[in-house]
Design a protein around this motif. Structure first.
Motif, PDB file in Angstrom:
ATOM      1  N   LEU A  79      82.841  15.579  48.655  1.00  0.00           N
ATOM      2  CA  LEU A  79      82.990  16.426  47.695  1.00  0.00           C
ATOM      3  C   LEU A  79      84.144  17.155  47.563  1.00  0.00           C
ATOM      4  O   LEU A  79      84.257  18.197  48.573  1.00  0.00           O
ATOM      5  N   GLN A  80      85.152  17.084  46.781  1.00  0.00           N
ATOM      6  CA  GLN A  80      85.910  17.730  46.533  1.00  0.00           C
ATOM      7  C   GLN A  80      85.854  19.171  45.896  1.00  0.00           C
ATOM      8  O   GLN A  80      85.601  19.094  44.753  1.00  0.00           O
ATOM      9  N   MET A  81      86.064  20.279  46.250  1.00  0.00           N
ATOM     10  CA  MET A  81      85.712  21.344  45.616  1.00  0.00           C
ATOM     11  C   MET A  81      87.189  22.207  45.280  1.00  0.00           C
ATOM     12  O   MET A  81      87.640  22.642  46.377  1.00  0.00           O
ATOM     13  N   ASN A  82      87.461  22.453  44.230  1.00  0.00           N
ATOM     14  CA  ASN A  82      88.737  23.120  43.987  1.00  0.00           C
ATOM     15  C   ASN A  82      88.364  24.517  43.195  1.00  0.00           C
ATOM     16  O   ASN A  82      87.026  24.520  42.494  1.00  0.00           O
ATOM     17  N   SER A  83      89.085  25.335  43.210  1.00  0.00           N
ATOM     18  CA  SER A  83      89.047  26.675  42.382  1.00  0.00           C
ATOM     19  C   SER A  83      87.918  27.050  42.858  1.00  0.00           C
ATOM     20  O   SER A  83      87.137  27.553  42.071  1.00  0.00           O
ATOM     21  N   LEU A  84      87.411  27.304  43.857  1.00  0.00           N
ATOM     22  CA  LEU A  84      86.263  27.835  44.548  1.00  0.00           C
ATOM     23  C   LEU A  84      86.022  29.395  43.945  1.00  0.00           C
ATOM     24  O   LEU A  84      87.131  30.038  44.159  1.00  0.00           O
ATOM     25  N   LYS A  85      85.001  29.588  43.942  1.00  0.00           N
ATOM     26  CA  LYS A  85      84.471  31.149  43.559  1.00  0.00           C
ATOM     27  C   LYS A  85      83.375  31.737  44.583  1.00  0.00           C
ATOM     28  O   LYS A  85      82.734  30.772  45.237  1.00  0.00           O
ATOM     29  N   PRO A  86      83.430  33.013  44.468  1.00  0.00           N
ATOM     30  CA  PRO A  86      82.469  33.584  45.260  1.00  0.00           C
ATOM     31  C   PRO A  86      81.148  33.021  45.240  1.00  0.00           C
ATOM     32  O   PRO A  86      80.249  32.899  46.274  1.00  0.00           O
ATOM     33  N   GLU A  87      80.713  33.009  43.877  1.00  0.00           N
ATOM     34  CA  GLU A  87      79.455  32.244  43.644  1.00  0.00           C
ATOM     35  C   GLU A  87      78.953  30.761  44.013  1.00  0.00           C
ATOM     36  O   GLU A  87      77.971  30.475  44.248  1.00  0.00           O
ATOM     37  N   ASP A  88      79.975  30.195  44.652  1.00  0.00           N
ATOM     38  CA  ASP A  88      79.835  28.839  45.210  1.00  0.00           C
ATOM     39  C   ASP A  88      79.339  29.225  46.682  1.00  0.00           C
ATOM     40  O   ASP A  88      79.138  27.986  47.323  1.00  0.00           O
ATOM     41  N   THR A  89      79.403  30.272  47.316  1.00  0.00           N
ATOM     42  CA  THR A  89      78.875  30.631  48.647  1.00  0.00           C
ATOM     43  C   THR A  89      77.517  29.970  48.935  1.00  0.00           C
ATOM     44  O   THR A  89      76.680  30.448  48.018  1.00  0.00           O
TER      45      THR A  89
END
Length: 114
Positions: A79-89
């Motif tokens: 799973l490549q995760m880009n442009s991560l946001k705090p709500e992805d925590t």
């Protein structure tokens, strides 16, 4: 027996990237679904992305355009995760489904914070 091994979690700043990996071992049907789910504190576990043999991928609306699930082979997904946001925590869990059974990894923590 079937086992799932996850890796790649960690701490990242907003806008950053992480790649999660999951490798399954054991006797596994070549036709299956693998994917990622996540659970934030106080919330229900939710689907992030799945990839199914012969059909394709499925993403939660919240991650479309930012996350990419890829199948390296019948037993391995990333799973490549880009442009991560705090709500992805959340704690991210690898999932495997085949022959009417579901298997889960132990989970890996992803924290997005400045």
């Amino acid at each position: 027996q079937v086992q799932l091994v996850e890796s790649g979690g960690g701490l990242v700043q907003p806008g950053g990237s992480l790649t999660l990996s999951c490798a399954a071992s054991g006797i596994i049907f070549s036709s299956n679904t693998m994917g990622w789910y996540r659970q934030a504190p106080g919330k229900q576990r939710e689907l992030v992305a799945t990839i199914t043999t012969g059909t394709g991928t499925n993403y939660a609306d919240s991650v479309k355009g930012r996350f990419t699930i890829s199948r390296l082979n019948a037993k391995t997904v990333t799973l490549q995760m880009n442009s991560l946001k705090p709500e992805d925590t959340a704690v991210y869990y690898c999932n495997l489904q085949f022959a009417g059974a579901r298997y889960w990894g132990q989970g890996t923590q992803v924290t997005v914070s400045s």
